[in-house]
Write a protein that holds these residues in place. Sequence first.
Motif, PDB file in Angstrom:
ATOM      1  N   GLU A   1     -22.673  39.108  14.326  1.00  0.00           N
ATOM      2  CA  GLU A   1     -21.693  38.383  13.515  1.00  0.00           C
ATOM      3  C   GLU A   1     -21.973  36.880  13.400  1.00  0.00           C
ATOM      4  N   HIS A   2     -22.751  36.315  14.304  1.00  0.00           N
ATOM      5  CA  HIS A   2     -23.061  34.886  14.212  1.00  0.00           C
ATOM      6  C   HIS A   2     -24.089  34.638  13.103  1.00  0.00           C
ATOM      7  N   THR A   3     -24.006  33.456  12.507  1.00  0.00           N
ATOM      8  CA  THR A   3     -24.911  33.093  11.412  1.00  0.00           C
ATOM      9  C   THR A   3     -25.814  31.922  11.792  1.00  0.00           C
ATOM     10  N   ALA A   4     -25.909  31.624  13.083  1.00  0.00           N
ATOM     11  CA  ALA A   4     -26.802  30.572  13.587  1.00  0.00           C
ATOM     12  C   ALA A   4     -27.189  30.934  15.014  1.00  0.00           C
ATOM     13  N   ALA A   5     -28.063  30.125  15.590  1.00  0.00           N
ATOM     14  CA  ALA A   5     -28.544  30.397  16.944  1.00  0.00           C
ATOM     15  C   ALA A   5     -27.390  30.499  17.931  1.00  0.00           C
TER      16      ALA A   5
END
Length: 412
Positions: free
Chosen positions: A264-268
Amino acid sequence: MEIGYHLLHSKNSQDEDRENQVDQVKRKLINETCNGISDRAKVLNLHNKADWENSDKSAPYLNSLVNSVKKNTKRYISPTPDRILDAPDFRNDFYLNLIDWSSQNNLAVALEQDLFLWNAGSGEISQLFSMGEQNSDYICSTSWQPSKGNILAVGNSKNTVELWDANTQTCLRQMKSQKSRIGSLSWNNFILTSGSRSGEIHHHDVRVAQHHVGTLKMHGQEVCGLKWSNNGRHLASGGNDNLALVWDANYSVETSQPLHIFREHTAAVKALAWCPWQNNLLATGGGSSDGHIKLWNVSSGSLIQSIDSMSQISCLLWSKYYKELISSHGYSTNQLTIWRYPDMTPVSDLIGHHSRVLMMAMSPDGEMVVSVGADETLRLWRCFAVDEKLKKSKDSSIVKNQSSTTLSRCIR
């Protein structure tokens, strides 16, 4: 007429008797509350103030009064740091983990090729080792062994993990199995787990010569976050591929299937934190293009809650005493924020860093948090004090004397 007068007078007498009985009960309750239960207690009874406050009779009343005040008093959090330390040449790299606080109250700080220790009790600063100024390699990660507070694991850009004894200032051993720099480390008893830029996670048994006992392969880019759960049953990993993974404690030679894959995360995902009072609760935080704090139930693999912090999240820590979570932020707020669990409403913002905050660590007593930023400063915040001794007047004196006290020490 006489009968009517008698009945009316009798009724009024009964009402007066009933009111007198109620008054007597009220007076008795008030007397017992203030003076304790006594056969010879009076409603108005003069006491010496000191004697009454120290008497056993006053204890129930005072305790109830203190508890009622505590319930209605909002916890005060100082908005200014207790201390500021200079950290020259601190590496401005989001993916590295360069500070850690030991159970013996020593803060390890990596400054390029040098590893320094700051004792929070005495204020003493010492250099544990240096890789050499002529060396282009640098330190990438640090992690204290939880039960033995003198053993420090250090990962570097030479793809090596070193174990150091802080008491004797000696290198106990070097372990090499990774193929690229080691930016994250986490202990689980005698197992040390390392994460590298290649995306591989290795388990090292520090008791044996053949230390490499397991490999986890799933991340496609650098592993920048590693955290074993408090009960040692699960390992959480986060990477630059925007994945947060949960693994079981199986130290097999090679495993490629995690228990859960959170996409679900869109970055590191560098920020990982296990809840100290609920073993199946995991908090994760995303980088600059994400900025969300997500709470997961690792038993079911379900997402419990997601909060948009509107900023890059570099680290998360749960409080040991309060049901609160603190987050450190980079672009664009450069601050620390305390959140109340479970509604995740912001409690306080701690502002002071002039550039992005790269990492945090918590003191062994759980009352203080240290943050380090790209502004090359370490700031110590007493944000989880349990004795409530801090006062606003103390904060004003700290700010007034900041130039002569808090900035007088340098890690190097």
